[in-house]
Design a protein around this motif. Structure first.
Motif, PDB file in Angstrom:
ATOM      1  N   SER A  89       0.933  -1.405  -0.501  1.00 54.93           N
ATOM      2  CA  SER A  89      -0.180   0.049   0.008  1.00 54.93           C
ATOM      3  C   SER A  89       0.752   0.966   0.154  1.00 54.93           C
ATOM      4  O   SER A  89       0.384   2.190   0.226  1.00 54.93           O
ATOM      5  N   LYS A  90       2.100   0.954   0.359  1.00 53.45           N
ATOM      6  CA  LYS A  90       2.653   2.165   0.586  1.00 53.45           C
ATOM      7  C   LYS A  90       4.177   1.766  -0.354  1.00 53.45           C
ATOM      8  O   LYS A  90       4.859   2.618  -0.210  1.00 53.45           O
ATOM      9  N   ARG A 121      -8.761  -6.243  -0.982  1.00 55.22           N
ATOM     10  CA  ARG A 121      -7.638  -6.125  -0.190  1.00 55.22           C
ATOM     11  C   ARG A 121      -7.060  -6.078   0.930  1.00 55.22           C
ATOM     12  O   ARG A 121      -8.457  -6.708   1.257  1.00 55.22           O
ATOM     13  N   ARG A 123      -7.772  -5.080   4.257  1.00 59.74           N
ATOM     14  CA  ARG A 123      -8.902  -4.131   4.826  1.00 59.74           C
ATOM     15  C   ARG A 123     -10.606  -3.840   4.717  1.00 59.74           C
ATOM     16  O   ARG A 123     -10.717  -5.254   4.060  1.00 59.74           O
ATOM     17  N   LEU A 141      -1.132  -3.866   3.384  1.00 56.73           N
ATOM     18  CA  LEU A 141      -0.531  -2.429   4.259  1.00 56.73           C
ATOM     19  C   LEU A 141       0.988  -2.558   4.781  1.00 56.73           C
ATOM     20  O   LEU A 141       0.738  -2.673   5.521  1.00 56.73           O
TER      21      LEU A 141
END
Length: 172
Positions: A89-90, A121, A123, A141
Protein backbone atom coordinates in the motif's frame (compact mmCIF):
# COMPACT_ATOMS: atom_id res chain seq x y z
CA UNK A 1 7.49 -20.97 -31.72
CA UNK A 2 4.38 -21.96 -29.80
CA UNK A 3 3.05 -19.71 -27.05
CA UNK A 4 3.31 -21.10 -23.54
CA UNK A 5 0.09 -22.38 -22.01
CA UNK A 6 0.07 -20.44 -18.75
CA UNK A 7 -2.45 -21.56 -16.17
CA UNK A 8 -1.89 -18.66 -13.78
CA UNK A 9 0.27 -15.59 -13.16
CA UNK A 10 1.61 -14.35 -9.85
CA UNK A 11 2.87 -10.76 -9.99
CA UNK A 12 4.57 -8.75 -7.26
CA UNK A 13 4.19 -4.94 -7.57
CA UNK A 14 4.32 -5.07 -11.39
CA UNK A 15 5.61 -2.03 -13.24
CA UNK A 16 3.09 -2.37 -16.06
CA UNK A 17 3.00 1.33 -16.90
CA UNK A 18 6.58 2.67 -16.89
CA UNK A 19 5.72 5.26 -19.53
CA UNK A 20 3.07 6.57 -17.09
CA UNK A 21 0.14 6.32 -19.50
CA UNK A 22 -2.21 6.39 -16.49
CA UNK A 23 -0.52 9.41 -14.89
CA UNK A 24 -0.32 7.59 -11.55
CA UNK A 25 3.37 7.90 -10.71
CA UNK A 26 5.05 10.60 -8.66
CA UNK A 27 6.89 13.54 -10.15
CA UNK A 28 8.89 16.48 -8.84
CA UNK A 29 7.90 20.12 -9.35
CA UNK A 30 11.50 21.02 -10.27
CA UNK A 31 14.05 19.76 -12.76
CA UNK A 32 17.45 18.22 -12.01
CA UNK A 33 19.53 19.08 -15.08
CA UNK A 34 22.62 16.99 -14.26
CA UNK A 35 20.36 13.90 -13.97
CA UNK A 36 18.46 14.85 -17.15
CA UNK A 37 15.23 15.04 -15.15
CA UNK A 38 12.60 17.58 -16.25
CA UNK A 39 10.13 19.21 -13.88
CA UNK A 40 6.82 17.34 -13.78
CA UNK A 41 8.21 14.22 -15.50
CA UNK A 42 7.13 10.88 -14.06
CA UNK A 43 9.92 9.56 -11.83
CA UNK A 44 9.18 6.01 -12.93
CA UNK A 45 9.33 7.02 -16.59
CA UNK A 46 12.61 8.85 -15.99
CA UNK A 47 14.08 5.83 -14.18
CA UNK A 48 13.03 3.43 -16.93
CA UNK A 49 14.35 5.72 -19.64
CA UNK A 50 17.79 6.15 -18.03
CA UNK A 51 18.42 3.03 -15.93
CA UNK A 52 16.44 0.25 -17.61
CA UNK A 53 16.22 1.22 -21.28
CA UNK A 54 19.52 3.16 -21.16
CA UNK A 55 18.04 5.89 -23.39
CA UNK A 56 17.36 3.46 -26.24
CA UNK A 57 14.14 4.87 -27.73
CA UNK A 58 13.65 1.71 -29.79
CA UNK A 59 12.99 -0.23 -26.57
CA UNK A 60 10.07 1.95 -25.39
CA UNK A 61 7.43 -0.19 -27.16
CA UNK A 62 8.56 -3.10 -24.94
CA UNK A 63 8.00 -0.98 -21.84
CA UNK A 64 4.30 -0.32 -22.18
CA UNK A 65 2.44 -3.56 -21.51
CA UNK A 66 -0.60 -1.87 -19.95
CA UNK A 67 -1.16 0.38 -22.96
CA UNK A 68 -0.65 -2.56 -25.32
CA UNK A 69 -3.22 -4.64 -23.42
CA UNK A 70 -5.72 -1.78 -23.41
CA UNK A 71 -5.36 -1.45 -27.18
CA UNK A 72 -5.16 -5.22 -27.79
CA UNK A 73 -6.52 -6.42 -31.08
CA UNK A 74 -4.80 -9.82 -31.09
CA UNK A 75 -6.99 -11.47 -28.46
CA UNK A 76 -4.22 -11.58 -25.85
CA UNK A 77 -6.55 -10.24 -23.16
CA UNK A 78 -9.00 -13.09 -23.75
CA UNK A 79 -6.14 -15.61 -23.42
CA UNK A 80 -4.64 -13.92 -20.35
CA UNK A 81 -4.49 -16.43 -17.48
CA UNK A 82 -5.93 -15.92 -13.99
CA UNK A 83 -3.72 -13.38 -12.23
CA UNK A 84 -2.90 -12.77 -8.56
CA UNK A 85 -1.12 -9.49 -7.82
CA UNK A 86 0.49 -8.58 -4.51
CA UNK A 87 1.27 -4.91 -3.97
CA UNK A 88 2.33 -2.83 -0.97
CA UNK A 89 0.00 0.00 0.00
CA UNK A 90 2.97 2.36 0.49
CA UNK A 91 4.87 1.45 -2.67
CA UNK A 92 6.46 4.73 -3.77
CA UNK A 93 8.15 3.21 -6.84
CA UNK A 94 5.26 1.47 -8.60
CA UNK A 95 1.85 2.79 -7.46
CA UNK A 96 -0.91 0.32 -6.57
CA UNK A 97 -2.89 2.10 -9.31
CA UNK A 98 -0.78 0.20 -11.88
CA UNK A 99 -2.03 -3.13 -10.54
CA UNK A 100 -5.60 -1.89 -10.25
CA UNK A 101 -5.53 -0.59 -13.81
CA UNK A 102 -4.08 -3.85 -15.15
CA UNK A 103 -6.97 -5.80 -13.62
CA UNK A 104 -9.47 -3.27 -14.97
CA UNK A 105 -8.02 -3.56 -18.48
CA UNK A 106 -8.24 -7.35 -18.30
CA UNK A 107 -11.86 -7.12 -17.13
CA UNK A 108 -12.77 -4.69 -19.90
CA UNK A 109 -11.40 -7.11 -22.47
CA UNK A 110 -12.92 -10.25 -20.96
CA UNK A 111 -15.23 -11.89 -23.48
CA UNK A 112 -17.21 -13.88 -20.90
CA UNK A 113 -18.29 -10.90 -18.79
CA UNK A 114 -16.79 -12.60 -15.74
CA UNK A 115 -16.32 -9.58 -13.53
CA UNK A 116 -17.45 -9.13 -9.97
CA UNK A 117 -16.74 -5.41 -9.62
CA UNK A 118 -14.35 -5.79 -6.67
CA UNK A 119 -10.66 -6.04 -6.01
CA UNK A 120 -9.80 -7.86 -2.79
CA UNK A 121 -7.69 -5.95 -0.29
CA UNK A 122 -6.27 -6.68 3.11
CA UNK A 123 -8.42 -4.05 4.78
CA UNK A 124 -12.07 -3.57 5.63
CA UNK A 125 -13.38 -2.30 2.31
CA UNK A 126 -13.32 -4.52 -0.75
CA UNK A 127 -14.71 -1.90 -3.11
CA UNK A 128 -12.40 -1.19 -5.99
CA UNK A 129 -12.02 -1.26 -9.73
CA UNK A 130 -13.70 -3.99 -11.77
CA UNK A 131 -11.78 -7.17 -12.39
CA UNK A 132 -12.35 -10.68 -13.66
CA UNK A 133 -13.53 -13.24 -11.11
CA UNK A 134 -10.40 -15.27 -11.83
CA UNK A 135 -8.13 -12.41 -10.74
CA UNK A 136 -7.21 -10.97 -7.36
CA UNK A 137 -5.25 -8.05 -5.96
CA UNK A 138 -3.89 -8.25 -2.44
CA UNK A 139 -2.74 -4.91 -1.10
CA UNK A 140 -0.36 -5.47 1.81
CA UNK A 141 -0.98 -2.68 4.31
CA UNK A 142 2.13 -0.65 5.01
CA UNK A 143 4.10 -2.57 2.39
CA UNK A 144 6.65 -0.60 0.41
CA UNK A 145 8.30 -1.61 -2.87
CA UNK A 146 10.04 -4.98 -2.31
CA UNK A 147 8.17 -5.49 0.99
CA UNK A 148 8.36 -9.24 0.37
CA UNK A 149 12.16 -9.41 0.69
CA UNK A 150 12.09 -9.05 4.48
CA UNK A 151 11.14 -12.14 6.46
CA UNK A 152 8.06 -10.98 8.32
CA UNK A 153 4.75 -12.51 9.27
CA UNK A 154 3.10 -10.50 6.47
CA UNK A 155 5.46 -11.91 3.84
CA UNK A 156 5.14 -15.46 5.23
CA UNK A 157 1.33 -15.27 5.16
CA UNK A 158 1.41 -13.74 1.68
CA UNK A 159 3.66 -16.50 0.34
CA UNK A 160 1.46 -19.19 1.88
CA UNK A 161 -1.60 -17.59 0.31
CA UNK A 162 0.16 -17.36 -3.06
CA UNK A 163 1.13 -21.02 -2.91
CA UNK A 164 -2.46 -22.04 -2.14
CA UNK A 165 -3.84 -19.79 -4.90
CA UNK A 166 -1.39 -21.17 -7.46
CA UNK A 167 -2.02 -24.78 -6.39
CA UNK A 168 -5.74 -24.25 -6.91
CA UNK A 169 -5.11 -22.93 -10.42
CA UNK A 170 -2.62 -25.54 -11.61
CA UNK A 171 -4.31 -28.54 -9.98
CA UNK A 172 -1.57 -29.55 -7.55
Amino acid sequence: SASPNLKALLLFYPAVDPSDWTGATASLPFGIPFLHYSAGESLLKWFFQWAVLRQNAELWPTARPLLDLAQDSSGLVQRWPPTLILHGSKDSVVPVAHSERLLSVLAAGASDGASDGKVGRLRESTAGPRHRKSDALIVVLGGRHTWDLARTSASAMSFAGCAAWLAARVGR
